[in-house]
Structure formats: C-alpha cells, structure tokens
Design a protein around this motif. Sequence first.
Motif, PDB file in Angstrom:
ATOM      1  N   PHE A 348       0.851  -1.195   0.000  1.00  0.00           N
ATOM      2  CA  PHE A 348       0.000   0.000   0.000  1.00  0.00           C
ATOM      3  C   PHE A 348       0.887   1.247   0.000  1.00  0.00           C
ATOM      4  N   ALA A 349       0.609   2.218  -0.881  1.00  0.00           N
ATOM      5  CA  ALA A 349       1.384   3.467  -0.963  1.00  0.00           C
ATOM      6  C   ALA A 349       0.632   4.566  -0.224  1.00  0.00           C
ATOM      7  N   THR A 350       1.265   5.137   0.794  1.00  0.00           N
ATOM      8  CA  THR A 350       0.606   6.195   1.569  1.00  0.00           C
ATOM      9  C   THR A 350       0.538   7.509   0.803  1.00  0.00           C
ATOM     10  N   CYS A 351       1.422   7.704  -0.188  1.00  0.00           N
ATOM     11  CA  CYS A 351       1.426   8.966  -0.926  1.00  0.00           C
ATOM     12  C   CYS A 351       0.139   9.155  -1.732  1.00  0.00           C
ATOM     13  N   CYS A 352      -0.391   8.079  -2.314  1.00  0.00           N
ATOM     14  CA  CYS A 352      -1.634   8.183  -3.084  1.00  0.00           C
ATOM     15  C   CYS A 352      -2.747   7.325  -2.493  1.00  0.00           C
ATOM     16  N   VAL A 360       7.301  -8.433  -4.078  1.00  0.00           N
ATOM     17  CA  VAL A 360       8.514  -8.650  -4.872  1.00  0.00           C
ATOM     18  C   VAL A 360       8.603  -7.630  -6.001  1.00  0.00           C
ATOM     19  N   CYS A 361       7.471  -7.351  -6.669  1.00  0.00           N
ATOM     20  CA  CYS A 361       7.476  -6.391  -7.776  1.00  0.00           C
ATOM     21  C   CYS A 361       7.839  -4.991  -7.283  1.00  0.00           C
ATOM     22  N   VAL A 362       7.291  -4.602  -6.125  1.00  0.00           N
ATOM     23  CA  VAL A 362       7.572  -3.270  -5.576  1.00  0.00           C
ATOM     24  C   VAL A 362       9.046  -3.162  -5.178  1.00  0.00           C
ATOM     25  N   GLN A 363       9.591  -4.238  -4.602  1.00  0.00           N
ATOM     26  CA  GLN A 363      11.010  -4.215  -4.237  1.00  0.00           C
ATOM     27  C   GLN A 363      11.889  -4.036  -5.469  1.00  0.00           C
ATOM     28  N   ARG A 364      11.573  -4.719  -6.528  1.00  0.00           N
ATOM     29  CA  ARG A 364      12.356  -4.577  -7.768  1.00  0.00           C
ATOM     30  C   ARG A 364      12.220  -3.172  -8.340  1.00  0.00           C
ATOM     31  N   CYS A 372       6.788   6.892  -7.126  1.00  0.00           N
ATOM     32  CA  CYS A 372       5.641   6.007  -6.892  1.00  0.00           C
ATOM     33  C   CYS A 372       5.148   5.400  -8.194  1.00  0.00           C
ATOM     34  N   LEU A 373       4.749   4.148  -8.118  1.00  0.00           N
ATOM     35  CA  LEU A 373       4.221   3.445  -9.281  1.00  0.00           C
ATOM     36  C   LEU A 373       2.997   4.132  -9.870  1.00  0.00           C
ATOM     37  N   ALA A 378       7.845  11.356  -5.115  1.00  0.00           N
ATOM     38  CA  ALA A 378       9.212  10.973  -4.801  1.00  0.00           C
ATOM     39  C   ALA A 378       9.287  10.225  -3.464  1.00  0.00           C
ATOM     40  N   ASN A 379      10.448   9.640  -3.208  1.00  0.00           N
ATOM     41  CA  ASN A 379      10.712   8.923  -1.945  1.00  0.00           C
ATOM     42  C   ASN A 379       9.710   7.780  -1.749  1.00  0.00           C
ATOM     43  N   PHE A 380       9.489   7.032  -2.809  1.00  0.00           N
ATOM     44  CA  PHE A 380       8.461   5.991  -2.815  1.00  0.00           C
ATOM     45  C   PHE A 380       8.728   4.905  -1.774  1.00  0.00           C
TER      46      PHE A 380
END
Length: 404
Positions: A348-352, A360-364, A372-373, A378-380
């Motif tokens: 879960f992204a707190t920015c959006c 695994v996909c987010v780590q890559r 952010c995806l 910035a600073n994802f």
Amino acid sequence: MQQEQEDLGKEREVLSLIKKRSGKLGALTRKRNEIHTLIDNGENTTVIEEHMKVYNFFLEEFMDVQVAVQSLLNEDERESDHTDWYEPKLISCREFIDDIETWLKQDASQDAANNVAPDAMYLTDDGNGAIFPLPSGEFPIGSMMTMGHFEVQGQPTPAAPPTPGPAPFSFSSPSASPTPVPFSFSGGPRTFPPRASGHFGKTFQRSINVGEVAGNRILTKKTLVVRFSEAEANVEAILLKAREALGQVEETFVLTDSQGNEIQDSDGTRTSQFWRQNSRKVFVLLEGEFEDLQQQRRAKVSRREDNTLLDRAEEVKVAAHLQRPSLQPAKDAMSCLVCKAVFVDPQFATCCESLVGCRVCVQRWCASSDFCLKCRAANFAANVLAVRGLSPAADFFRDFDVDA
C-alpha cells in the motif's frame, strides 16, 4: 434522594468558591494596575515595596481559594481547571512579580551609581570582573561586551559638594533633569539606562509538560516553567531550556502539541506570540518515545485500512454472484501495476493511498526508481506499507474468471 441533595450542595459550594476565586483575581488585577500607575508617576521604591507586600498577600489568598476549589472537583475537572484556567493566571502573576523585582534592582543600582564619587568609580561585569576607566575618564569599550550587564562600583560621594568643573563622566538623576546626561566610552558616547517605568517584561514564561507515552496517548508526568526572551522564542532554544530544566542536556528531545504532532521550526514558531499562549499545550518527549508513538499510530492507521479493505472485498464477493460481468474493474484494482496479475503480498502506498503491487514487484521497482508506481511522488520506498488480511480476497480474484 439524599445523594442528589449532597451533589446539589457540593455543586453550590463549588460555584461559591469559583465566584470567590474570581474576586481574588480581580483584587490582584486592580493592585497590579495601581502599582503600574505609581511607577509611571515616579513613586519611590519604598512605596512600591509596600504595595508589593499587599500584592503578595492577595496572591496567597488567591492560591488558598484555588486549593479549596480543586478539592471539590473530580480528576478530569481538576486537570482542566488547573491547566486551562489557573496556571496561565498564576504564571502572569509571577511574571509581574519578577518584573517589579527587576525594576527595584535597576532603580537601586541607579541610585547607587548617582552616589559614587567619579574619581573612585569602576564597573563590574557578569563574571564579577572589574573594568577601570582610562586616565581620560573614559571606559575602554573594547573590554565590554555588546549588550553586556554591568554594575557601577566605587566609594560613595563625600558629604561636601564636589569642586565645580567638568566631570569626566556623569549619570542622569531623575530629580535633576528628565533628560539622561551622557557619559562616554572610548568607542563613542553612551547614555545610562533610564529609570524603568510602565513597560516591563523583556522575558516571558510558559509551561512545558514533560510527557510519557501510554499506548497511543501522551500523559503529563510533570510540568516545567521556562523563561525565554524574544530572541529565544524558537524551537531550538525552548528545547535547550527544557533539557537544562530536566538536567538532561545530552539527551535528544522533541516538542509536540497535545495530539503528538511535532512542533517544527518555522516562521510561525519563531515569535514569542506562539510560545506565550499557555492555552496551547506543549509537551517535551524523549526522541525514542516520540518515534514509538508515531509507529503505534501508523500501525493503528494500517489496521484501520486493513479492515476497510477487507470489508470492501467482502462486498465485492457478494456482488460477484449478482453481477459477474462487471467484476473486471474490481479485479483490476486488486492487480499489481508491474506484473498485472492479482496481488501476492499486496503493498500500500501512503502517498496516493492506493494498493500498488506485489511485494517482490515493488522491491524490484524501488531498486531502480525513486518514484511512486501510481502517482509518481518521490521517496516511494519510504511511503510503502505491507497490507495484511487480503489473501482471501486476492485468492478469490485469482481463481475467478470474470469472462465466464
């Protein structure tokens, strides 16, 4: 019935004491205004000291009534009454007393200076070091700190009048002339500080609550009172004064409001107006406790979001049996933005405030990009949280064929 009568009697007693307390505060205010007027009119220190004795007596009566009021209130009422009503009034009274004491000292120092023989005069600084005049009668300004505090020392003036003639330097005398007579330093002319009148208070006071974290709340362990000048009205200086008052100068502390939000250095917090408002609670917390509090609050928000997402997943599962063809948007919302498959260990992204991808996909993604995806903020990597409890919903969409 008897209990109701007792409660009613207690309520009447509290109201009576509160009215009496307001009357005592009014007497303090009137006496304060009277003392200000006397000083403005040039009254001598003896008269002011006598009036201050009366003021202190009124203050003791005011504090005695406060104790009586507190004894009849419950715990929550006591804390609110003390913090929101009584404490700001008491601090104001103490500031007034400190200001008057400063004025009395200044007045006594000026009287002493006027009575010192010019040829026996010298100055002492804050460290009690002596500064003597040059043969010309001027004081060496290079030996004196800008805005330093100095006291005049020397032998008293003889009873016989001094021999007429120009003195190397002189001080103003309130009885002689309303205009200060200058005396000189080797760095240029200076004037002796005029007798204080009316305008007091180069410094201010406020209370700082020493907090401790209990769960996700801040409790007051004890209260400090710090004094500060206009130049010290900023986060860094107030923090230093709090550390000194606690005797923990080497520790790292954080200032927060009553909600646990950090008070940061800004234009708004660099004025005495911000810090003088005692109605605004300020807490000082050890940095470790502050970080623990923030972590607990983030965890609480995460759990709340988990529950909300689970509720939505349940709604989707129910709707699946009713509107099977319309599930594609829901499945897309549960799909990774990188691999396009249904989430595995969703992130879960707190920015959006959105689900963005598999762990695994987010780590890559983070290994090669800082954005952010979804929203491109910035600073994802610092804004990503793991979401737990969505495995049943993910399994449902993974096995569910929306085209069937």
